[in-house]
Design a protein around this motif. Structure first.
Motif, PDB file in Angstrom:
ATOM      1  N   CYS A  93       0.857  -1.186   0.000  1.00 53.55           N
ATOM      2  CA  CYS A  93       0.000   0.000   0.000  1.00 53.55           C
ATOM      3  C   CYS A  93       0.891   1.234   0.000  1.00 53.55           C
ATOM      4  O   CYS A  93       1.517   1.552   1.018  1.00 53.55           O
ATOM      5  N   ASP A  94       0.969   1.911  -1.133  1.00 53.44           N
ATOM      6  CA  ASP A  94       1.912   3.016  -1.292  1.00 53.44           C
ATOM      7  C   ASP A  94       1.663   4.162  -0.318  1.00 53.44           C
ATOM      8  O   ASP A  94       2.589   4.891   0.045  1.00 53.44           O
ATOM      9  N   ASN A  95       0.423   4.356   0.111  1.00 57.14           N
ATOM     10  CA  ASN A  95       0.116   5.490   0.985  1.00 57.14           C
ATOM     11  C   ASN A  95       0.411   5.199   2.457  1.00 57.14           C
ATOM     12  O   ASN A  95       0.398   6.119   3.279  1.00 57.14           O
ATOM     13  N   LEU A  96       0.698   3.933   2.787  1.00 58.23           N
ATOM     14  CA  LEU A  96       1.012   3.570   4.167  1.00 58.23           C
ATOM     15  C   LEU A  96       2.520   3.497   4.359  1.00 58.23           C
ATOM     16  O   LEU A  96       3.269   3.245   3.409  1.00 58.23           O
ATOM     17  N   ASP A  97       2.968   3.697   5.610  1.00 53.24           N
ATOM     18  CA  ASP A  97       4.400   3.643   5.872  1.00 53.24           C
ATOM     19  C   ASP A  97       4.888   2.197   5.990  1.00 53.24           C
ATOM     20  O   ASP A  97       4.101   1.245   5.870  1.00 53.24           O
ATOM     21  N   ASN A 101       2.724  -1.340   6.501  1.00 54.05           N
ATOM     22  CA  ASN A 101       2.748  -2.369   5.464  1.00 54.05           C
ATOM     23  C   ASN A 101       3.221  -3.706   6.017  1.00 54.05           C
ATOM     24  O   ASN A 101       2.682  -4.750   5.663  1.00 54.05           O
ATOM     25  N   PRO A 140       6.214   6.888   3.602  1.00 57.45           N
ATOM     26  CA  PRO A 140       5.281   6.111   2.774  1.00 57.45           C
ATOM     27  C   PRO A 140       6.048   5.169   1.859  1.00 57.45           C
ATOM     28  O   PRO A 140       7.093   5.535   1.310  1.00 57.45           O
ATOM     29  N   GLY A 142       5.403   4.287  -0.994  1.00 58.42           N
ATOM     30  CA  GLY A 142       5.463   4.819  -2.356  1.00 58.42           C
ATOM     31  C   GLY A 142       6.670   5.694  -2.600  1.00 58.42           C
ATOM     32  O   GLY A 142       7.049   5.934  -3.750  1.00 58.42           O
ATOM     33  N   ALA A 143       7.308   6.196  -1.530  1.00 60.02           N
ATOM     34  CA  ALA A 143       8.481   7.054  -1.669  1.00 60.02           C
ATOM     35  C   ALA A 143       9.788   6.268  -1.673  1.00 60.02           C
ATOM     36  O   ALA A 143      10.859   6.852  -1.854  1.00 60.02           O
ATOM     37  N   ARG A 149      11.390  -1.355  -1.701  1.00 59.01           N
ATOM     38  CA  ARG A 149      10.018  -1.892  -1.731  1.00 59.01           C
ATOM     39  C   ARG A 149      10.046  -3.423  -1.782  1.00 59.01           C
ATOM     40  O   ARG A 149       9.253  -4.093  -1.121  1.00 59.01           O
TER      41      ARG A 149
END
Length: 263
Positions: A93-97, A101, A140, A142-143, A149
């Protein structure tokens, strides 16, 4: 490899309508072994991975887990045994840290509320155990870089303390440094005594980290090779089904150039 296998597939078949995706496939994986599963597009690799993961139950054949026959009809069956699969899309989940995750679906509660402190402490211990370096666990996902990842997804799979980890194209689209980071983690999983199956098209990655290479061609076994003592040309020949391929032709050209220069 010595000792009984962690996972053994015997004469496994899987059909989708008129398409025979897997035909009498055998596969054996031992603890502390990295087995690379290779083959061309359409060879049956994804179907075989999803069969082991419980997504596609076998039509015929048997699956043995630590020597006993098991039936995998859903992903929960595989997870309960100790099989963890990290697919190519990672399902992060890109919006979660990073902490969120790692604990997605395994959240820790205190007085009916999320215990963020306990989850962060647990995340740090897990990542330290695997020698994974993420500068900011509250960033996040996503960053993060592609390699970061990937290792987060692998670390999340380790929360269930599996005996077998399946990695589907873990280095696809990664740079050199990120690829090295992921392959280092694969080696650490082997050092911890886990069985690892890595699906890859990258022969350099395969020969760098795998102990054994199993080749699928058109849904069938087409050879099992120890990495030590096997050339890349032999593996490519098994993948393509031909002894004359780009690798053998390139080697012949180089040999011919060397002879001409020597003359």
């Amino acid at each position: 490899m010595t000792g009984s296998p962690v996972l053994e597939l015997r004469s496994v078949c899987r059909r989708f309508g008129a398409v025979q995706a897997l035909d009498q496939v055998d596969l054996t994986v031992h603890a502390g072994e990295v087995l690379a599963l290779v083959g061309d597009n359409g060879a049956g690799k994804s179907t075989l991975v999803k069969t082991i993961a419980g997504v596609h139950p076998v039509d015929t054949g048997t699956i043995h887990w630590h020597g006993r026959p098991v039936r995998l009809t859903r992903p929960q069956d595989a997870t309960a045994l100790g099989i963890a699969t990290v697919y190519q899309d990672l399902a992060l989940c890109d919006n979660l840290d990073v902490v969120a995750n790692l604990h997605l679906g395994r959240e820790r509660l205190r007085h009916a509320l999320l215990d963020d402190v306990a989850m962060e402490q647990h995340a740090r211990r897990l990542l330290d155990t695997l020698a994974i370096r993420i500068p900011d666990l509250r960033a996040p996902v996503g960053a993060l870089s592609g390699g970061q990842r990937q290792v987060v997804a692998i670390a999340r799979a380790m929360l269930g303390e599996p005996s077998l980890v399946i990695l589907d194209e873990p280095t696809a689209a990664l740079g050199v440094e990120q690829t090295a980071q992921v392959l280092d983690l694969v080696e650490r999983l082997r050092e911890r005594g886990l069985a690892v199956v890595i699906v890859s098209h990258n022969m350099a990655d395969v020969t760098a980290v795998a102990d054994t290479v199993a080749v699928l061609r058109l849904g069938r076994n087409n050879g099992v090779f120890p990495v030590e003592g096997t050339t890349q040309e032999q593996i490519v020949a098994a993948i393509t089904g031909a002894t004359d391929n780009a690798h053998t032709r390139r080697r012949a050209r180089r040999a011919g150039s060397g002879e001409e220069e020597a003359a």
